[in-house]
Design an enzyme around this catalytic site. Sequence first.
Site, PDB file in Angstrom:
ATOM      1  N   GLU A  93      46.261  -5.243  50.686  1.00 10.55           N
ATOM      2  CA  GLU A  93      45.566  -5.804  51.563  1.00 10.55           C
ATOM      3  C   GLU A  93      44.476  -5.109  52.186  1.00 10.55           C
ATOM      4  OE1 GLU A  93      48.723  -9.340  53.048  1.00 10.55           O
ATOM      5  OE2 GLU A  93      48.647  -7.411  54.156  1.00 10.55           O
ATOM      6  N   CYS A 106      39.206  -1.901  56.884  1.00  9.20           N
ATOM      7  CA  CYS A 106      40.424  -0.980  56.782  1.00  9.20           C
ATOM      8  C   CYS A 106      41.120  -1.381  55.308  1.00  9.20           C
ATOM      9  CB  CYS A 106      41.398  -1.300  57.795  1.00  9.20           C
ATOM     10  SG  CYS A 106      43.087  -0.839  57.659  1.00  9.20           S
ATOM     11  N   CYS A 113      54.725   2.199  50.048  1.00 12.45           N
ATOM     12  CA  CYS A 113      54.472   3.569  50.527  1.00 12.45           C
ATOM     13  C   CYS A 113      55.614   4.237  50.711  1.00 12.45           C
ATOM     14  CB  CYS A 113      54.030   3.503  52.050  1.00 12.45           C
ATOM     15  SG  CYS A 113      53.775   5.189  52.725  1.00 12.45           S
ATOM     16  N   CYS A 117      58.536   5.173  57.341  1.00 12.90           N
ATOM     17  CA  CYS A 117      58.348   4.960  58.885  1.00 12.90           C
ATOM     18  C   CYS A 117      59.276   4.101  59.314  1.00 12.90           C
ATOM     19  CB  CYS A 117      57.043   5.085  59.221  1.00 12.90           C
ATOM     20  SG  CYS A 117      56.299   6.374  58.627  1.00 12.90           S
ATOM     21  N   CYS A 120      57.223   0.452  60.438  1.00 16.07           N
ATOM     22  CA  CYS A 120      56.032  -0.027  59.675  1.00 16.07           C
ATOM     23  C   CYS A 120      56.622  -1.049  58.752  1.00 16.07           C
ATOM     24  CB  CYS A 120      55.398   1.161  58.978  1.00 16.07           C
ATOM     25  SG  CYS A 120      54.088   0.895  57.673  1.00 16.07           S
ATOM     26  N   CYS A 334      47.596  -3.106  62.581  1.00 20.15           N
ATOM     27  CA  CYS A 334      48.258  -1.914  62.125  1.00 20.15           C
ATOM     28  C   CYS A 334      49.691  -1.823  61.623  1.00 20.15           C
ATOM     29  CB  CYS A 334      48.134  -0.830  63.269  1.00 20.15           C
ATOM     30  SG  CYS A 334      46.326  -0.132  63.374  1.00 20.15           S
TER      31      CYS A 334
HETATM   32  N1  SAH Z   1      49.894   5.942  55.997  1.00 19.95           N
HETATM   33  C1  SAH Z   1      48.948   6.403  56.920  1.00 19.95           C
HETATM   34  C2  SAH Z   1      47.821   5.211  57.263  1.00 19.95           C
HETATM   35  C3  SAH Z   1      48.344   3.830  57.181  1.00 19.95           C
HETATM   36  S1  SAH Z   1      49.079   3.337  58.680  1.00 19.95           S
HETATM   37  C4  SAH Z   1      49.537   6.674  58.366  1.00 19.95           C
HETATM   38  O1  SAH Z   1      50.707   6.296  58.566  1.00 19.95           O
HETATM   39  O2  SAH Z   1      48.927   7.385  59.161  1.00 19.95           O
HETATM   40  C5  SAH Z   1      48.043   3.008  59.738  1.00 19.95           C
HETATM   41  C6  SAH Z   1      48.311   3.264  61.226  1.00 19.95           C
HETATM   42  O3  SAH Z   1      49.205   2.269  61.375  1.00 19.95           O
HETATM   43  C7  SAH Z   1      49.333   4.506  61.470  1.00 19.95           C
HETATM   44  O4  SAH Z   1      48.630   5.127  62.525  1.00 19.95           O
HETATM   45  C8  SAH Z   1      50.508   3.998  61.926  1.00 19.95           C
HETATM   46  O5  SAH Z   1      51.401   4.949  62.749  1.00 19.95           O
HETATM   47  C9  SAH Z   1      50.223   2.549  62.365  1.00 19.95           C
HETATM   48  N2  SAH Z   1      51.418   1.478  62.376  1.00 19.95           N
HETATM   49  C10 SAH Z   1      52.350   1.476  61.452  1.00 19.95           C
HETATM   50  N3  SAH Z   1      53.288   0.462  61.934  1.00 19.95           N
HETATM   51  C11 SAH Z   1      52.691   0.061  63.166  1.00 19.95           C
HETATM   52  C12 SAH Z   1      53.322  -1.140  63.713  1.00 19.95           C
HETATM   53  N4  SAH Z   1      54.147  -1.851  63.554  1.00 19.95           N
HETATM   54  N5  SAH Z   1      52.381  -1.300  64.859  1.00 19.95           N
HETATM   55  C13 SAH Z   1      51.453  -0.420  65.306  1.00 19.95           C
HETATM   56  N6  SAH Z   1      51.130   0.521  64.521  1.00 19.95           N
HETATM   57  C14 SAH Z   1      51.620   0.665  63.272  1.00 19.95           C
HETATM   58 FE1  SF4 Z   2      53.629   4.630  54.932  1.00 21.75          FE
HETATM   59 FE2  SF4 Z   2      53.462   3.021  57.061  1.00 21.75          FE
HETATM   60 FE3  SF4 Z   2      54.534   5.229  57.479  1.00 21.75          FE
HETATM   61 FE4  SF4 Z   2      51.846   4.935  57.187  1.00 21.75          FE
HETATM   62  S1  SF4 Z   2      52.949   4.276  58.906  1.00 21.75           S
HETATM   63  S2  SF4 Z   2      53.048   6.582  56.242  1.00 21.75           S
HETATM   64  S3  SF4 Z   2      51.947   3.302  55.618  1.00 21.75           S
HETATM   65  S4  SF4 Z   2      55.210   3.976  55.914  1.00 21.75           S
END
Ligand code: SAH
Ligand code: SF4
Length: 346
Positions: A93, A106, A113, A117, A120, A334
Amino acid sequence: MSKKVAIQSLTREKLREWVLSIGEKKYHADQIFSWVYKQDTLSFDGMSNLSVKLRERLKEVAYFSELKIDGLFKSSDGTTKIRFELEDGYKIESVLIPFEDRLTLCISSQVGCAVNCAFCYTAKMGFIRNLTTDEIVNQVLYSARVETERRISNIVFMGMGEPLHNLNSVVDACDIFLSDFGLNLSKRKISVSTSGILDKLAEMKERTGVRIAFSLNGTTDEQRTKLMPINKKWGIADIIKTFKSLPLEFNEKITIEYVMMDGVNDSLEDAERLSKLLKDIPVKINLIPFNPHPGTQFLPTPEEQIDKFHTYLYKKGFDVLYRRSRGQDVGAACGQLVVPELIKQK
Ligand code: SAH
Ligand code: SF4
């Protein structure tokens, strides 16, 4: 016969080398590159300043890879999520985000991934594969066809995946975005967001010069490790040390992303710790309310608490922004990007 080359996988320099390697003149590389990135021409037959003979020769050894648009999801706030199908059937996406005079795209760097996290949605897919350079570049070319009224002004690697786990393809894609024969964007208009793959961060910066966004999301090792398991490998002290040694430009700031989860990382003690950690580092802090998704245990921090957190940092002199979410209603915000059929069953 060896496999055909996807033209969008080649930086300008690599395209020149490749053109020479097939016995043609180097200047044809710049012609092809301009057709693709300046004229949005993704076929050799459309390249009218190349001879018919050359076009036929090129078709034998190269092609233009395609992204199929699998779905368009328009949010009431103007954001559009685009779901693309890759040549092997996997889906990724990208999100178009208009804001004032900017149009930010974006983009994703991986299918799924590996970083896992806790907050996420993409993490739920697990790691499937890295995107190739042309798959990254095509997200920009094909998204630009969705929004034809305006030009894409900014590109952020904040979609699916950890860009520093796919460094070479991300670096080559940035090269194409930055090239004056390519999209000719300035380094200030591209950001790579990372969860903290510290052994690759300086290299990414040196090879591209683009801006760094860093997902900090916690202020103690204990708290951050629970949210982002990568913190076991590189903890907060390592992060701060790395920030201090990065080759930043004059006046450049690192964007700190801080996802705010109710009762998890949003207390005023967190704000205080954050301000101490970042006090000598050129940063701008983005406070992002947690975006909910199915199956999550977290809740977003209430607005008034985000305001208090924001005020605390502001009074300490930080450049801090409360980044209200865009595109939540269509799962384009995000951390909401996921391809449901690819979610791993637990
Ligand atoms: N993997 C990279 C880039 C993709 S995630 C990273 O983690 O930086 C992009 C952003 O989305 C990151 O700053 C992450 O902390 C944020 N993010 C992930 N899950 C989220 C959520 N459920 N709500 C808000 N931001 C989120
Ligand atoms: Fe991967 Fe999501 Fe963590 Fe970014 S926030 S590193 S996309 S698991």
